[in-house]
Design a protein around this motif. Structure first.
Motif: not given
Lengths: 113, 113
Positions: A67-72, A1-4, A27-34, A105-108
């Motif tokens: 850091s963002r060394e990989k898209k995923e 399943d796709g997801g975070i 999800l093959n998304h380019d943008a990510m956030y915290w 995502g589900e959170g930490s």
């Protein structure tokens, strides 16, 4: 399943320690956030990244690094410089175009002991 | 600095009643999001509103956007217990910083029998 996927779900940090929260998306998304959420409050942006090897500070970046060394992958390190790190941390991602849904995502949960 | 304000912050409703949650924001934007959060959980996307006059409906929830008034509303029709949750609106600053959301404080909705 796709997801975070965020890990760990629960983390305890001692005073003076750095800890790293993992965030992986397929999800093959380019943008990510915290985002950070304190009890009973809304979310505040820590860092965001729109493409690999590039990221920008959000509203409350002090005491955090990414850091963002990989898209995923977009890991967040909570450093000892962050004086009050106890909070719920949410990673999110989206396509890199206007108006796309931003998925979380589900959170930490991070607690300082 | 973009500010987003929701009201009310607490809403106690009887089942079967209607009510509206309001989201005001301080700067020009035509990208507004509504999310739902259950206790201890992540955020679930409800609506993405992308233009003035946009209206979207899903089940008992309907969201609208008035960019001239800088106002979005989330209308609840014939509330049921399952709608009990915290609802957040979030505004995208726009421009090249898409996805950089500023959240409201959240509205805690409790639906009573």
């Amino acid at each position: 399943d796709g997801g975070i996927t965020q890990s760990p779900k629960y983390l305890f940090r001692k005073e003076g320690q750095n800890v790293t929260l993992s965030c992986e998306q397929n999800l093959n998304h380019d943008a990510m956030y915290w985002y950070r959420q304190d009890p009973g409050q809304g979310l505040r942006l820590i860092y965001y990244s729109q493409i690999v090897n590039d990221f920008q500070k959000g509203d409350i970046a002090e005491g955090y690094s990414v850091s963002r060394e990989k898209k995923e992958s977009f890991p967040l390190t909570v450093t000892s410089a962050q004086k009050n790190p106890t909070a719920f941390y949410l990673c999110a991602s989206s396509k890199r175009t206007t108006g796309n849904t931003i998925y979380f995502g589900e959170g930490s949960w991070l607690t300082v002991v | 600095e973009l500010k987003v304000e929701q009201n009310p912050l607490f809403l106690s409703m009887q089942e079967g009643k209607n009510y509206t949650i309001y989201c005001n924001y301080s700067t020009t934007s035509d990208r507004l999001y509504w999310y739902r959060q259950d206790p201890g959980k992540s955020l679930e996307s409800l609506f993405v509103l992308l233009s003035n006059g946009a209206v979207k409906q899903e089940g008992r929830l309907m969201a609208s956007l008035d960019t001239k008034a800088r106002l979005s509303t989330l209308h609840i029709t014939a509330a049921v217990h399952d709608l009990s949750a915290t609802y957040f609106c979030a505004v995208d600053e726009g421009g090249t910083s898409y996805g950089k959301l500023t959240f409201g404080q959240g509205t805690i909705l409790t639906v009573h029998p």
